[in-house]
Scaffold this active site. Structure first.
Site, PDB file in Angstrom:
ATOM      1  N   GLU A  57      48.503  42.490  28.312  1.00  0.00           N
ATOM      2  CA  GLU A  57      49.488  44.456  27.941  1.00  0.00           C
ATOM      3  C   GLU A  57      50.680  43.336  28.158  1.00  0.00           C
ATOM      4  OE1 GLU A  57      50.150  47.335  30.865  1.00  0.00           O
ATOM      5  OE2 GLU A  57      47.606  47.419  30.574  1.00  0.00           O
ATOM      6  N   GLU A 107      40.375  47.740  29.779  1.00  0.00           N
ATOM      7  CA  GLU A 107      40.918  47.863  31.918  1.00  0.00           C
ATOM      8  C   GLU A 107      40.711  50.020  31.666  1.00  0.00           C
ATOM      9  OE1 GLU A 107      44.681  47.248  33.494  1.00  0.00           O
ATOM     10  OE2 GLU A 107      43.763  44.905  33.238  1.00  0.00           O
TER      11      GLU A 107
HETATM   12  C1  FCB Z   1      47.246  47.583  33.805  1.00  0.00           C
HETATM   13  C2  FCB Z   1      47.505  45.972  34.498  1.00  0.00           C
HETATM   14  C3  FCB Z   1      47.164  45.823  35.709  1.00  0.00           C
HETATM   15  C4  FCB Z   1      46.479  46.954  37.018  1.00  0.00           C
HETATM   16  C5  FCB Z   1      46.565  48.227  36.299  1.00  0.00           C
HETATM   17  C6  FCB Z   1      46.772  49.099  37.555  1.00  0.00           C
HETATM   18  O1  FCB Z   1      48.741  47.803  33.615  1.00  0.00           O
HETATM   19  O2  FCB Z   1      47.122  45.698  33.172  1.00  0.00           O
HETATM   20  O3  FCB Z   1      47.362  44.552  36.546  1.00  0.00           O
HETATM   21  O4  FCB Z   1      48.072  46.795  37.509  1.00  0.00           O
HETATM   22  O5  FCB Z   1      47.445  48.706  35.552  1.00  0.00           O
END
Ligand code: FCB
Length: 422
Positions: free
Chosen positions: A141, A329
Site C-alpha cells: 500500500e 488483504e
Molecule cells: C492495511 C494494512 C495492514 C492492516 C490492514 C487492516 O491497510 O496494509 O497492515 O493494517 O490495513
C-alpha cells in the site's frame, strides 16, 4: 461457498506483517524502524499508547502459527490442491518499517538514495529466501504510506501538510508526498529489475460516482487516478495518470526519465489488491494550486458502497491489460472488548460476501489467482494499537499471547476442506 467453487489452482492464505506481529524489537541485531520511533515518540498518536515491540511475539511463536495447516488441515497459510504450492509463503519486501538509520541519513523515502538501497535490500531477500518464496510483493500500500505518513501525519514517519492539518509542523505536504510516491515507484522498479520475475503493488479502494451526473463521474475518475491508478499506471504505461498530471500544478509532480519509464513499464507479473471498503465520489470545486493529494482530485469520497471488490477487480482487468491478480488483504475488524470473544459472525458474513464477489469477477473472466485474509492473528493495528482485532485467530494480549481460533477460523477451515463429492 466451498473451495471447489474456485479455480483448481486458486490459493487461499492469511496475511500478517512484520511490525504488526513479530515483536522481539531488540533481539538478534534488529535495529529500530520508523515505527519504533513513531510509537515511542508519539504514544498519543496511537489510540491506546501501545507499540509493536512485543506484538504477537510471532518472532518466537511463528512455528506454532504456520504449523496449523499440517496439524489441523489448515486454514492458515494456503489451502490449494497443488502439492508444491501448499505452505509456500508470499512475501512483501516493504510493509512500512523503514530503518530509522536511513530515515536519519537521508530522510528515508524522501531521499533519492532509498531507491538503490531498497534494490540492494530486495536483492538480499531474493538471494536468501528465493528458494522458498516464489511470489514477491515489493511494496505494501504505497498510497497509505504517502497519505498517512506524509500528508495526514497519523502514521510514521509523522510528516504532514499544513493544508490538511493546520497543526502540522514537520514536512511539506505540497511537494513531499509526491516525491515519496515517486521514490516508492522507482524503488519498486529497481527491485523488479534485479529480480524480474515477481511483483506486486498493493492498492486499495475503488470509487464510484455519487450521482450519475457527468461531473460526479469525472470526480470518480479523478479519485481513482489519485488512488489506484497512481501506482498502477506507471507500471503499465511508464507515466503518471493524466488526471494527476493535470491537477498537481506547479511542477510538484516529479516526472520519470525515458529510461525510468522504460524500466517501470511492465515491471510486474501480478498485482496485489488490498481491499477493505469503497465509497462514492462527488465533484467538489477546487482552485488552489498548492493543495495536497487529498484535495487535488477536487472530489470528495463519502459513504460505503457494496460490490466494491468485484468492481475494483474488473476495473483493473479492463483498464490495466487484464493482469494476474491476487487479493492480498481483505477483512474486517471488531473492537477489543477486554473479553475473549470468539463468536465473530460478522467477519464470517463479510468474508462470505467478499469471496462471492471475487468468484463473480472470476466468472466474468478476471484472472484472480488467490485470496489472503487479513489477518491470521489479531495484531498491532498501527495508529489503532490493540483496540481493534482483525484476526481469524484471537490473541490474548493479557495472557502470554495465547491463541484461540475464532468461529471465522473454523469457517475458513470448512471452506478449504470441502471435497466436491461430499
Ligand atoms: C492495511 C494494512 C495492514 C492492516 C490492514 C487492516 O491497510 O496494509 O497492515 O493494517 O490495513
Amino acid at each position: 461457498l466451498r473451495k471447489y467453487d474456485f479455480p483448481e489452482d486458486f490459493i487461499f492464505g492469511a496475511a500478517t506483517s512484520a511490525y504488526q506481529v513479530e515483536g522481539a524489537a531488540h533481539e538478534d541485531g534488529r535495529g529500530p524502524s520508523i515505527w519504533d520511533t513513531f510509537s515511542e515518540k508519539y504514544p498519543q498518536k496511537i489510540k491506546d499508547g501501545s507499540n509493536g515491540s512485543i506484538a504477537d511475539d510471532s518472532y518466537h511463536l511463528y512455528k506454532e502459527d504456520v504449523d496449523s495447516p499440517s496439524r489441523g488441515r489448515g486454514f492458515c497459510l494456503v489451502g490449494i490442491s497443488k502439492e508444491e504450492s501448499t505452505k509456500l509463503p508470499f512475501a512483501t519486501i516493504f510493509h512500512w518499517d523503514t530503518p530509522q538509520d536511513l530515515e536519519d541519513a537521508y530522510g528515508g523515502f524522501r531521499g533519492a538514495e532509498i531507491v538503490n538501497d531498497f534494490r540492494d535490500y530486495a536483492d538480499i531477500c531474493f538471494k536468501n529466501f528465493g528458494d522458498r518464496v516464489k511470489h514477491w510483493m515489493t511494496l505494501n500500500e504505497p498510497l497509505t504510506v504517502v497519505q498517512q505518513g506524509y500528508v495526514a501525519g497519523v502514521m510514521a514517519p509523522e510528516r504532514c501538510s499544513k493544508f490538511t492539518n493546520p497543526n502540522c509542523t514537520s514536512g511539506n505536504g505540497a511537494t513531499e508526498p509526491y516525491i515519496v510516491g515517486h521514490n516508492l515507484i522507482l524503488a519498486h522498479g529497481e527491485a523488479v529489475k534485479v529480480y524480474r520475475k515477481k511483483y506486486k503493488a498493493t492498492q486499495k479502494g475503488w470509487n464510484l460516482p455519487y450521482t450519475e451526473s457527468s461531473k460526479d463521474r469525472l470526480a470518480a475518475a479523478r479519485a481513482m487516478a489519485f488512488t489506484f491508478d497512481y501506482f498502477m499506471e506507471p507500471l503499465v504505461t511508464g507515466k503518471y495518470p493524466v488526471d494527476m498530471v493535470n491537477n498537481v500544478k506547479g511542477g510538484r509532480l516529479p516526472t520519470f526519465t525515458t529510461k525510468q519509464s522504460k524500466m517501470l513499464k511492465g515491471s510486474y507479473d501480478f498485482i496485489g489488491i488490498n481491499y477493505y471498503s469503497s465509497s462514492y465520489a462527488k465533484d467538489v470545486p477546487c482552485s488552489s494550486e498548492n493543495v495536497t493529494m487529498f484535495s487535488d482530485p477536487c472530489s470528495s469520497v463519502t459513504g460505503e458502497r457494496e460490490g466494491g471488490i468485484r468492481d475494483l477487480i474488473l476495473y483493473a482487468k479492463y483498464k490495466f491489460k487484464d493482469p494476474v491478480m491476487y487479493i492480498t488483504e481483505n477483512g474486517r475488524d471488531e473492537a477489543s472488548t477486554g473479553k475473549i470473544d470468539l463468536k465473530d459472525s460478522e467477519r464470517i458474513d463479510y468474508y462470505a460476501r467478499h469471496l462471492k464477489m471475487v468468484q463473480d469477477a472470476i466468472s466474468i473472466g478476471a484472472n484472480v489467482k488467490g485470496f489472503f485474509a487479513w489477518s491470521l492473528l489479531d495484531n498491532f493495528e498501527w495508529a489503532s494499537g490493540y483496540t481493534v482485532r482483525f484476526g481469524l485467530v484471537y490473541v490474548d494480549f493479557n495472557d502470554g499471547r495465547k491463541r484461540y481460533l475464532k468461529k471465522s477460523a473454523h469457517w475458513f477451515r470448512h471452506l478449504l476442506n470441502g471435497k466436491k463429492n461430499n
